[in-house]
Write a protein that holds these residues in place. Structure first.
Motif, PDB file in Angstrom:
ATOM      1  N   PRO A 142      16.912  40.532  -3.616  1.00  0.00           N
ATOM      2  CA  PRO A 142      16.010  40.691  -4.767  1.00  0.00           C
ATOM      3  C   PRO A 142      15.807  39.365  -5.494  1.00  0.00           C
ATOM      4  O   PRO A 142      16.758  38.618  -5.727  1.00  0.00           O
ATOM      5  N   SER A 143      14.570  39.085  -5.831  1.00  0.00           N
ATOM      6  CA  SER A 143      14.264  37.919  -6.654  1.00  0.00           C
ATOM      7  C   SER A 143      14.015  38.385  -8.076  1.00  0.00           C
ATOM      8  O   SER A 143      13.544  39.503  -8.309  1.00  0.00           O
ATOM      9  N   PHE A 144      14.339  37.522  -9.015  1.00  0.00           N
ATOM     10  CA  PHE A 144      14.261  37.913 -10.421  1.00  0.00           C
ATOM     11  C   PHE A 144      12.822  38.230 -10.813  1.00  0.00           C
ATOM     12  O   PHE A 144      11.894  37.468 -10.549  1.00  0.00           O
ATOM     13  N   SER A 145      12.644  39.381 -11.457  1.00  0.00           N
ATOM     14  CA  SER A 145      11.335  39.767 -11.981  1.00  0.00           C
ATOM     15  C   SER A 145      11.560  40.728 -13.141  1.00  0.00           C
ATOM     16  O   SER A 145      12.600  41.389 -13.229  1.00  0.00           O
ATOM     17  N   LEU A 268      28.620  46.042 -11.413  1.00  0.00           N
ATOM     18  CA  LEU A 268      28.622  45.004 -10.381  1.00  0.00           C
ATOM     19  C   LEU A 268      28.526  45.619  -8.991  1.00  0.00           C
ATOM     20  O   LEU A 268      27.758  45.160  -8.138  1.00  0.00           O
ATOM     21  N   ALA A 269      29.307  46.680  -8.752  1.00  0.00           N
ATOM     22  CA  ALA A 269      29.304  47.326  -7.445  1.00  0.00           C
ATOM     23  C   ALA A 269      27.950  47.955  -7.141  1.00  0.00           C
ATOM     24  O   ALA A 269      27.427  47.833  -6.022  1.00  0.00           O
ATOM     25  N   ILE A 270      27.366  48.624  -8.130  1.00  0.00           N
ATOM     26  CA  ILE A 270      26.081  49.285  -7.909  1.00  0.00           C
ATOM     27  C   ILE A 270      24.983  48.252  -7.674  1.00  0.00           C
ATOM     28  O   ILE A 270      24.178  48.366  -6.742  1.00  0.00           O
ATOM     29  N   PRO A 324      28.117  47.206 -20.887  1.00  0.00           N
ATOM     30  CA  PRO A 324      28.563  46.391 -19.751  1.00  0.00           C
ATOM     31  C   PRO A 324      28.101  46.913 -18.393  1.00  0.00           C
ATOM     32  O   PRO A 324      28.012  46.133 -17.436  1.00  0.00           O
ATOM     33  N   ALA A 325      27.802  48.210 -18.282  1.00  0.00           N
ATOM     34  CA  ALA A 325      27.279  48.731 -17.020  1.00  0.00           C
ATOM     35  C   ALA A 325      25.909  48.120 -16.715  1.00  0.00           C
ATOM     36  O   ALA A 325      25.597  47.808 -15.554  1.00  0.00           O
ATOM     37  N   ILE A 326      25.083  47.955 -17.762  1.00  0.00           N
ATOM     38  CA  ILE A 326      23.776  47.300 -17.578  1.00  0.00           C
ATOM     39  C   ILE A 326      23.975  45.839 -17.190  1.00  0.00           C
ATOM     40  O   ILE A 326      23.355  45.332 -16.243  1.00  0.00           O
ATOM     41  N   LEU A 327      24.858  45.149 -17.927  1.00  0.00           N
ATOM     42  CA  LEU A 327      25.127  43.738 -17.645  1.00  0.00           C
ATOM     43  C   LEU A 327      25.657  43.557 -16.222  1.00  0.00           C
ATOM     44  O   LEU A 327      25.228  42.656 -15.489  1.00  0.00           O
ATOM     45  N   GLY A 332      25.307  41.929 -10.577  1.00  0.00           N
ATOM     46  CA  GLY A 332      25.490  42.325  -9.185  1.00  0.00           C
ATOM     47  C   GLY A 332      24.209  42.271  -8.385  1.00  0.00           C
ATOM     48  O   GLY A 332      24.215  41.931  -7.200  1.00  0.00           O
ATOM     49  N   GLY A 333      23.078  42.600  -9.031  1.00  0.00           N
ATOM     50  CA  GLY A 333      21.818  42.614  -8.312  1.00  0.00           C
ATOM     51  C   GLY A 333      21.189  41.255  -8.122  1.00  0.00           C
ATOM     52  O   GLY A 333      20.542  41.003  -7.097  1.00  0.00           O
ATOM     53  N   PHE A 334      21.368  40.351  -9.077  1.00  0.00           N
ATOM     54  CA  PHE A 334      20.676  39.060  -9.034  1.00  0.00           C
ATOM     55  C   PHE A 334      21.584  37.878  -8.710  1.00  0.00           C
ATOM     56  O   PHE A 334      21.140  36.933  -8.061  1.00  0.00           O
TER      57      PHE A 334
END
Length: 399
Positions: A142-145, A268-270, A324-327, A332-334
């Motif tokens: 994934p690229s940042f968007s 992070l895992a998700i 922190p789940a959002i953070l 984890g995604g980016f």
């Protein structure tokens, strides 16, 4: 009458410092000798020991594979060749394909990878040693968007903030319970926290296993967790010595902080799973985490059943535990980083264990005040219920 020879102790403190400095100087001389001459051990040395770790894999487009490689061996390593799916392939390396000890390099391979298939990459050093790394499922990194940032934020919202808030909504009902029922809830909170501590510890060790060997991931994880635990306990004792009685609200904040670090690990895992294409049952996974985490709100509210702190504190508690789940999902995604993941989770283990200690003391003091033995069936049943709730709802989040 003489009782034997005596040893004069210097009265001058500067003389005592000499006894500390001299061994250090001699140690430095010994180390310099070994490094410059080999100490006569050259004939005992074997072939060079090489070891590299693939720290990160990125697939920025359909025709490129990028590897971040860390040299965690005892000497520099040169990688002149590599293979992709058993075929030698061209590549570029920045800053160089010769990686110094503790250094890293990024290898860019112009290879047309196949979506959703596995690919095997082999790095061959100048001495002929081969290190392999598998890409289990090839998907575009994934690229940042803005759109993806919002989607990952929604995932963190669903698995973090919403379930914690739903659990806190049980607060008015819990306040109507009897003293024994309240202690049952507190004991249930103990069970939840113990399970969370174990789960956070296992997540931390899993991330630590991905770190380069020289970082010594597992010992560092244990050390950080213990340092955090003892630091928080000592700070609590300092408050008591200063005559400040720790409030139950502060305990709720500490519970929220520990749970927040645990939820950071879940995020992070998700995020990493979605980024790697390994979360095929993504919606099911989110539903599972939502059910699994709703009991966390109960644990946060349990210490403050006797005194309502006001809506402002409830909002802050939910944000501390859930945001922190959002953070974590964003990171984890980016830009997943196993070093930071291990650090945060190790801190989380220590923080949760300290809260377990505090909640246990709270239950003990309340029972002793009522002249009841803390080791009773109500507390035991509550603790067991907390562990079982976390265990069975965890069935929905294992992937």
């Amino acid at each position: 009458m003489s009782t034997g020879p005596t040893i004069d102790t210097p009265n001058n403190k500067s003389g005592l410092w000499g006894f500390m400095i001299v061994p250090l100087i001699l140690l430095g001389v010994l180390l310099a000798y070994l490094l410059t001459t080999g100490g006569g051990l050259q004939n005992l040395s074997g072939p060079p020991v090489e070891h590299v770790t693939v720290q990160q894999v990125r697939l920025p487009d359909a025709q490129t594979i990028q590897l971040t490689v860390v040299n965690d061996g005892p000497q520099e390593v040169t990688i002149p060749q590599l293979m992709v799916d058993d075929a030698f392939w061209t590549f570029t390396a920045k800053p160089s394909n010769t990686i110094p000890r503790f250094g890293s390099a990024t290898f860019t391979i112009p290879y047309h990878w196949v979506q959703d298939e596995a690919h095997l990459i082999a790095l061959m050093t100048s001495t002929g040693t081969v290190f392999e790394h598998e890409i289990p499922v090839a998907v575009l990194t994934p690229s940042f968007s803005g759109d993806l940032l919002w989607r990952f934020a929604l995932i963190g919202l669903y698995v973090g903030i919403i379930p914690v808030a739903l659990g806190v909504l049980w607060y008015p009902w819990m306040r109507s319970l009897s003293r024994r029922a309240m202690n049952f809830i507190l004991s249930l909170t103990l069970g939840l926290l113990v399970y969370l501590a174990i789960g956070t510890w296992l997540d931390a060790t899993e991330f630590a296993a991905e770190l380069p060997a020289f970082i010594q991931g597992l010992p560092v994880t244990i050390l950080i967790a213990l340092l955090v635990l003892f630091t928080l306990i000592l700070l609590g004792r300092r408050e008591k010595k200063a005559g400040e009685k720790p409030s139950n609200l502060s305990l709720s904040y500490r519970i929220a902080f520990g749970i927040g670090l645990h939820n950071l690990g879940e995020g992070l895992a998700i995020g990493a799973a979605f980024a790697a294409g390994e979360a095929a049952l993504g919606t099911f996974l989110v539903i599972g985490f939502t059910l699994h985490n709703i009991t966390e709100g109960v644990g946060i509210a349990a210490p403050i059943l006797k005194k309502n702190p006001g809506i402002k504190h409830f909002i802050l508690l939910v944000l501390i535990a859930g945001f922190p789940a959002i953070l974590g999902t964003w990171i984890g995604g980016f830009a997943f980083n196993p070093i930071l993941a291990t650090l945060f989770l190790a801190i989380g283990v220590g923080a949760i264990l300290q809260v377990v200690f505090e909640v246990g003391l709270l239950v003990k003091k309340d029972d002793e005040k009522a002249q009841v033995n803390p080791l009773n069936w109500v507390n035991f049943t509550g603790f067991t219920a907390g562990v079982l709730v976390m265990y069975f709802t965890a069935f929905l989040v294992k992937f």
